[in-house]
Each structure stands twice: as C-alpha cells, then as structure tokens.
Write an enzyme that holds these catalytic residues in place. Structure first.
Site, PDB file in Angstrom:
ATOM      1  N   GLN A  50      -0.554   2.045   4.125  1.00  0.00           N
ATOM      2  CA  GLN A  50       0.524   2.906   4.622  1.00  0.00           C
ATOM      3  C   GLN A  50       0.190   4.398   4.424  1.00  0.00           C
ATOM      4  O   GLN A  50       0.274   5.193   5.367  1.00  0.00           O
ATOM      5  CB  GLN A  50       1.778   2.563   3.834  1.00  0.00           C
ATOM      6  CG  GLN A  50       3.045   2.969   4.500  1.00  0.00           C
ATOM      7  CD  GLN A  50       4.237   2.701   3.562  1.00  0.00           C
ATOM      8  OE1 GLN A  50       4.062   2.217   2.429  1.00  0.00           O
ATOM      9  NE2 GLN A  50       5.419   3.025   4.007  1.00  0.00           N
ATOM     10  N   GLU A 110      -0.201  -7.695   1.153  1.00  0.00           N
ATOM     11  CA  GLU A 110      -0.835  -7.375  -0.123  1.00  0.00           C
ATOM     12  C   GLU A 110       0.245  -7.184  -1.192  1.00  0.00           C
ATOM     13  O   GLU A 110       1.155  -6.375  -1.032  1.00  0.00           O
ATOM     14  CB  GLU A 110      -1.672  -6.100   0.005  1.00  0.00           C
ATOM     15  CG  GLU A 110      -2.479  -5.836  -1.247  1.00  0.00           C
ATOM     16  CD  GLU A 110      -3.378  -4.611  -1.144  1.00  0.00           C
ATOM     17  OE1 GLU A 110      -2.898  -3.561  -0.690  1.00  0.00           O
ATOM     18  OE2 GLU A 110      -4.556  -4.713  -1.543  1.00  0.00           O
ATOM     19  N   GLY A 155      -2.766   5.549   3.841  1.00  0.00           N
ATOM     20  CA  GLY A 155      -4.000   5.776   4.595  1.00  0.00           C
ATOM     21  C   GLY A 155      -3.721   6.131   6.051  1.00  0.00           C
ATOM     22  O   GLY A 155      -4.426   6.951   6.649  1.00  0.00           O
ATOM     23  N   GLU A 200     -10.355   3.595   2.259  1.00  0.00           N
ATOM     24  CA  GLU A 200     -10.470   2.257   1.671  1.00  0.00           C
ATOM     25  C   GLU A 200      -9.053   1.825   1.333  1.00  0.00           C
ATOM     26  O   GLU A 200      -8.406   2.446   0.490  1.00  0.00           O
ATOM     27  CB  GLU A 200     -11.291   2.300   0.381  1.00  0.00           C
ATOM     28  CG  GLU A 200     -12.776   2.363   0.594  1.00  0.00           C
ATOM     29  CD  GLU A 200     -13.332   1.241   1.418  1.00  0.00           C
ATOM     30  OE1 GLU A 200     -12.720   0.147   1.456  1.00  0.00           O
ATOM     31  OE2 GLU A 200     -14.358   1.460   2.065  1.00  0.00           O
ATOM     32  N   GLY A 249      -6.412   3.837  -1.336  1.00  0.00           N
ATOM     33  CA  GLY A 249      -5.011   3.591  -1.669  1.00  0.00           C
ATOM     34  C   GLY A 249      -4.408   2.637  -0.651  1.00  0.00           C
ATOM     35  O   GLY A 249      -5.125   1.837  -0.039  1.00  0.00           O
ATOM     36  N   SER A 250      -3.099   2.746  -0.467  1.00  0.00           N
ATOM     37  CA  SER A 250      -2.430   1.780   0.391  1.00  0.00           C
ATOM     38  C   SER A 250      -2.719   2.052   1.866  1.00  0.00           C
ATOM     39  O   SER A 250      -3.023   3.176   2.262  1.00  0.00           O
ATOM     40  CB  SER A 250      -0.919   1.841   0.162  1.00  0.00           C
ATOM     41  OG  SER A 250      -0.410   3.044   0.697  1.00  0.00           O
ATOM     42  N   LYS A 268      -8.244  14.919  -6.773  1.00  0.00           N
ATOM     43  CA  LYS A 268      -6.914  14.562  -7.263  1.00  0.00           C
ATOM     44  C   LYS A 268      -6.965  13.136  -7.787  1.00  0.00           C
ATOM     45  O   LYS A 268      -7.025  12.176  -7.012  1.00  0.00           O
ATOM     46  CB  LYS A 268      -5.863  14.645  -6.148  1.00  0.00           C
ATOM     47  CG  LYS A 268      -4.479  14.251  -6.640  1.00  0.00           C
ATOM     48  CD  LYS A 268      -3.605  13.826  -5.490  1.00  0.00           C
ATOM     49  CE  LYS A 268      -2.499  12.868  -5.820  1.00  0.00           C
ATOM     50  NZ  LYS A 268      -2.535  12.020  -6.986  1.00  0.00           N
ATOM     51  N   CYS A 282      -8.350  -4.028  -5.027  1.00  0.00           N
ATOM     52  CA  CYS A 282      -8.246  -4.273  -3.584  1.00  0.00           C
ATOM     53  C   CYS A 282      -9.109  -5.459  -3.209  1.00  0.00           C
ATOM     54  O   CYS A 282      -8.916  -6.064  -2.156  1.00  0.00           O
ATOM     55  CB  CYS A 282      -8.524  -3.052  -2.741  1.00  0.00           C
ATOM     56  SG  CYS A 282      -9.792  -2.017  -3.352  1.00  0.00           S
TER      57      CYS A 282
HETATM   58  C1  UN1 Z   1     -11.308  -2.081  -5.930  1.00  0.00           C
HETATM   59  O1  UN1 Z   1     -10.875  -3.201  -6.030  1.00  0.00           O
HETATM   60  O2  UN1 Z   1     -10.557  -1.142  -5.680  1.00  0.00           O
HETATM   61  O3  UN1 Z   1     -15.684  -5.403  -6.448  1.00  0.00           O
HETATM   62  C2  UN1 Z   1     -12.741  -1.773  -6.147  1.00  0.00           C
HETATM   63  C3  UN1 Z   1     -15.195  -5.048  -7.506  1.00  0.00           C
HETATM   64  C4  UN1 Z   1     -15.403  -3.672  -8.066  1.00  0.00           C
HETATM   65  C5  UN1 Z   1     -14.814  -2.632  -7.211  1.00  0.00           C
HETATM   66  C6  UN1 Z   1     -13.444  -2.930  -6.740  1.00  0.00           C
HETATM   67  N1  UN1 Z   1     -16.755  -3.439  -8.410  1.00  0.00           N
HETATM   68  O4  UN1 Z   1     -14.512  -5.771  -8.136  1.00  0.00           O
END
Ligand code: UN1
Length: 500
Positions: A231, A385, A233, A250, A228-229, A175, A284
């Site tokens: 929350q 965040e 997760g 993650e 994703g977030s 998805k 992230c």
């Molecule tokens: C992400 O931010 O969701 O380290 C992944 C990085 C990338 C991967 C980031 N190669 O900036």
C-alpha cells in the site's frame, strides 16, 4: 535517565526542527524505554538533502575502490560490535538473539561484498563500426539516494540498500523505521567511524508521512529505495513515476511451502516451523501458506501442530526463546482480525489464535504460533499478507494443483518445494511465479550475494543484493572516441551493404 538521540544532518548530530521526540520501547516489555528519537519533518529533510548534494560532489570523485575500502572497514566494525548490536536490536525489535546475530551477519556479508564490488563496477568495451574509433560503456553514480527501510531487518535491509548505493558513488538520506531507530543510529555511527565523509550520509528519524514522503518527493533526491507494505509502496511509486525517479520497491509476500508425498518429512517440518514462525512471521519471505499433498497431509499436520505448540514464546534476549513478540499493538490487532476472518470463512483453527496467558507476557505484544487447516485457495487468510505468526494449510492432490495454488496470489516473492523428485524440482524453478524458489529449504534465508526480490505486486522489477543492485544504483554512460581525424559517419548513415 532516558537517552535522547539526534538526527545526523550536514555533518552534525542535531535536534529536529520541531523540537519534538518520540519514544522507542521494547516490544517484549513496554515498560523498558530505550530512548527518545527526533520527530523530524520536511525542514530537516530539506537540510539533509542539501548537505547530501555537497557530499555527493566529494564522494563521486573518490575512486570506487577507495569507496569500497570504507565499506570494508564498516564490515570490520560491525564484526567487532556484533554481540552488542544484536542485543540492542532484540531490545527494540523483539526477535531472538540468534536471529539478530544473523541480521548483523547479513550486514557484515553485504559490507564485504560491497568492498569487493568497488573494484568491479564494470562496463563493456566493444568494437566500433568504424576504424580508429572506440566504443565503451561505463557506470556513473546517480546522485542523492533516498533510503526508506522497514523494522523487520533493522540492520541488514538498510545495509542492502546503502552499501551498494555508496560504493556506486551516491550520497544517502536514510530514514530508518520509527520502530527501530536505535539500530539505524548505531549503523550510521559505524559508517562515520569507518571514514565515510560526513555529508555523504544523512540520518533523519521520524514517521513515514513526515519524513519518508518528503524524501520521496524532494526534487533533488534522484533515486529511491523502499521496503515496506504494498500500500505505501504504491504511494511511493506514484510520486516517483510522476517525477521520473528511479525507484526500487520491495513489498508484500504470501509465500508458500509445498510438501509432496515423497518429501523428507522431518526436514520439511523443521523448515516450516522456521519459515512460518521465525521473526514471529514478520519477514516478507515468511512462510504463510503450507501446501500439503493429500498422502502426507494428516500425518504431517498432526506433527506440525504438536511442534508449534511446543515453541517457546518470550523475551528474545532470554535463552531458550523461539518466538519473540510482534512489533506493535496495532500489528497484534491486525493478526487478531485475521483470526476472526479465518474462522468466519470456515477455516479450522488448530492451535494458537490467541495471546499467551501468564505474567511474563503481560507487557509485550506476544501472540501464539497459529495454524489454520482446511484453508481453501481464495480465502482471505490464504490471499492477504498478515505479517504475523499465522500459517494457513491447504490440501492438494498433486503437483499441478500445488503449483496453481502457489501462483494464485497477487504477490510473488519466494516459494519452497520439498520433494525428492529432481524433475519436479526443476519444473518448480520454471513454473512457480516467484523471484526466489527454494528446493528442500524454507521460503526464508536469502543470501547477501544473490539478487533478492519478487514478481507481481511484491516489487517493481528491481532486485536488491547480489550484482544486480549495482546496476540499480548507477547510470550507464556510453563513450565513443573517434581518433581517425576525419568525419566518419555512423553505419546507419553510411551503410555499404545495400545497393542504391
Ligand atoms: C525480508 O523478509 O524482509 O530471506 C528480508 C531472508 C532474509 C531476508 C529477508 N535473508 O530470510
């Protein structure tokens, strides 16, 4: 004419059960309609999982090096189509072409790495306690993998998840984020063209509640990977915990860059601009906190604000654009809420904090690169965040305080330290509570062949990328073969070392 895209279920491009579709628009100019995509539901997920189970039976019996060969061809096709994919990705997601090219390249690197891993899915052979007996471990595929991906790396993150899952012999139900369905569609097209047996991959478009949740809770989905977030997760984690599923999460980050008095300041300046405002802060791994030692604080901040003001906002498909739009109106509204929170908590807004003026920004979700100074550890803009182009600057006296501030958040993805002191650099590796620490480089830029992930509420202990993810997508099995022809009891039942 608007193009209508379909799911790929049971080896066919097909309409969703609901007959309903959602629009996918360009976040830099919402008048630009890219296409409509299926609003699927649990019936579509059921059909996809049933087909993936059949695909799994074929795929698990395909030798791993041959599975790897398919991924090598995927890498070749991604290479051939790199420019076209980068362009369509920028159109639906907004980040500049230089960044979407990097996103495709990460997928290419992941494909070629996966291809070589098809020949390296190793176990161990160790001595048995008994003579004429062998003992070894090896890796088996798990089954159907549920793959739920975010919008910010529309290509790279799905490849991080699916390529290792496939090389290990699993089938995937994928998805893509509903914000970047065109990239998801294109990736699946390429995987099929490369020769992946059709039932091994299922593509189900739609919303998290309608498609993601049924994938996670489906009894025949044995392993789930979610980015994703924090929350969402937690919800995914609850379901998987209850159903005893293997799960990789993650989630959020609140990554800090620390700049010490002895650092190369020009280098750090380039680093923080890239880390904080690249991908409009929607990584992230984005640098959302800047921890400056007091000796360089004022000077560095002055230069930083000047450079941030000079960044070119705009359509990521136009030359010269440094920063694209945010993904949604709701993301921009969230950023705006944090601007209010930062100000009412007493931080100093030095630049940005607003939508840019001008006609060319009128139809996109643009927001100016924003810097808050006088941020205190513990303030909400320092803890939470934001996922936008907002940088919070904290002044500290020394390395001990900097490390404490870095570690004083609930997340632990990446961190960065600029210094010329090698002893301090190695202390940082030991003491910063993150899954990744960079020395003299920003918090972004993870490489495809190293494990990626974070500690604390960023993850649940698993890693993507590198060699470790291959363990996540396979089960260890142990085989003992006793060829002595007699009943040999294991050492615990036949121990010679202690007298009666
Ligand atoms: C992400 O931010 O969701 O380290 C992944 C990085 C990338 C991967 C980031 N190669 O900036």
């Amino acid at each position: 004419m608007t193009k209508t895209f379909q799911n790929f279920i049971a080896g066919q491009w097909s309409a969703p059960e609901s007959g309903a579709y959602f629009e996918n628009r360009n976040p830099a100019d919402t008048r630009d309609l890219i296409g409509t995509f299926p609003l699927s539901n649990s019936h579509d997920v059921d059909a996809a999982v049933a087909s993936a189970k059949r695909g799994f039976e074929i795929w698990r019996n395909t030798p791993a090096p041959a599975r790897g060969d398919v991924l090598r061809r995927v890498g070749d096709l991604l290479t051939q189509r790199k420019e076209e994919i980068a362009d369509l990705m920028t159109r639906e997601m907004g980040k500049p072409l230089t960044e979407t090219r990097g996103d495709v390249q990460e997928g290419i690197d992941t494909a070629y790495y996966a291809a070589t891993m098809g020949r390296q899915l190793s176990g161990r052979t160790v001595p048995s306690e008994m003579s004429n007996k062998w003992a070894m471990s090896f890796r088996r595929p798990i089954g159907v993998a549920g793959i739920i991906a975010p919008f910010n790396f529309p290509l790279a993150i799905p490849t991080w998840k699916m390529f290792p899952a496939l090389v290990c012999g699993n089938a995937c139900v994928f998805k893509p984020s509903e914000d970047v369905p065109h990239t998801g569609h294109t990736l699946v097209e390429i995987m099929l063209e490369a020769g992946l047996p059709p039932e091994v991959i299922q593509l189900v478009h739609g919303l998290g509640a309608d498609v993601g949740a049924p994938i996670v809770s489906h009894p025949d989905v044995a392993v789930v990977s979610f980015t994703g977030s924090t929350q969402t997760g937690s919800m995914v984690g609850e379901t998987c915990g209850r159903m005893h599923k293997r799960l990789s999460l993650e989630m959020g980050g609140k990554n800090a860059m620390i700049v010490m008095d002895d650092a190369d300041l020009d280098l750090a300046l380039d680093g923080v601009l890239w880390g904080a405002f690249g991908t409009t802060g929607q990584r992230c791994t984005a640098t959302s906190r800047l921890i400056l030692q007091k000796g360089i604080h004022d000077n560095f901040l002055g230069k930083l604000v000047e450079r941030a003001r000079g960044m070119a906002l705009g359509d990521g498909r136009k030359k010269g654009t440094d920063v694209g739009p945010l993904i949604h109106e709701s993301s921009r509204a969230k950023v705006e809420r944090y601007i209010d929170i930062g100000q009412s908590d007493g931080a100093d807004l030095l630049c940005g904090g607003r939508r840019p003026d001008g006609n060319k920004f009128e139809h996109g979700f643009f927001f100016e690169p924003t810097i808050f100074a006088r941020v205190e550890a513990g303030m909400r803009i320092e803890q939470e965040e934001i996922f936008g182009p907002v940088l919070s600057v904290i002044r500290v006296s020394d390395a001990d305080e900097a490390f404490r501030v870095n570690n004083g958040v609930k997340y632990g993805l990446s961190s960065s330290l600029y210094t010329r002191d090698v002893n301090l650099a190695f202390r940082a590796f030991n003491e910063l509570d993150n899954g990744i620490t960079y020395i003299n480089a920003p918090t972004i830029g993870a490489e495809a062949h190293l494990p990626f992930g974070g500690v604390k509420q960023t993850g649940n202990g698993h890693r993507e990328g590198g060699w470790e993810v291959y363990e996540f997508y396979s089960e260890t099995k142990v085989g003992y073969c006793d060829f002595s022809g007699v009943l040999q009891r294991a050492q615990i039942d036949n121990y010679l070392g202690t007298p009666d």
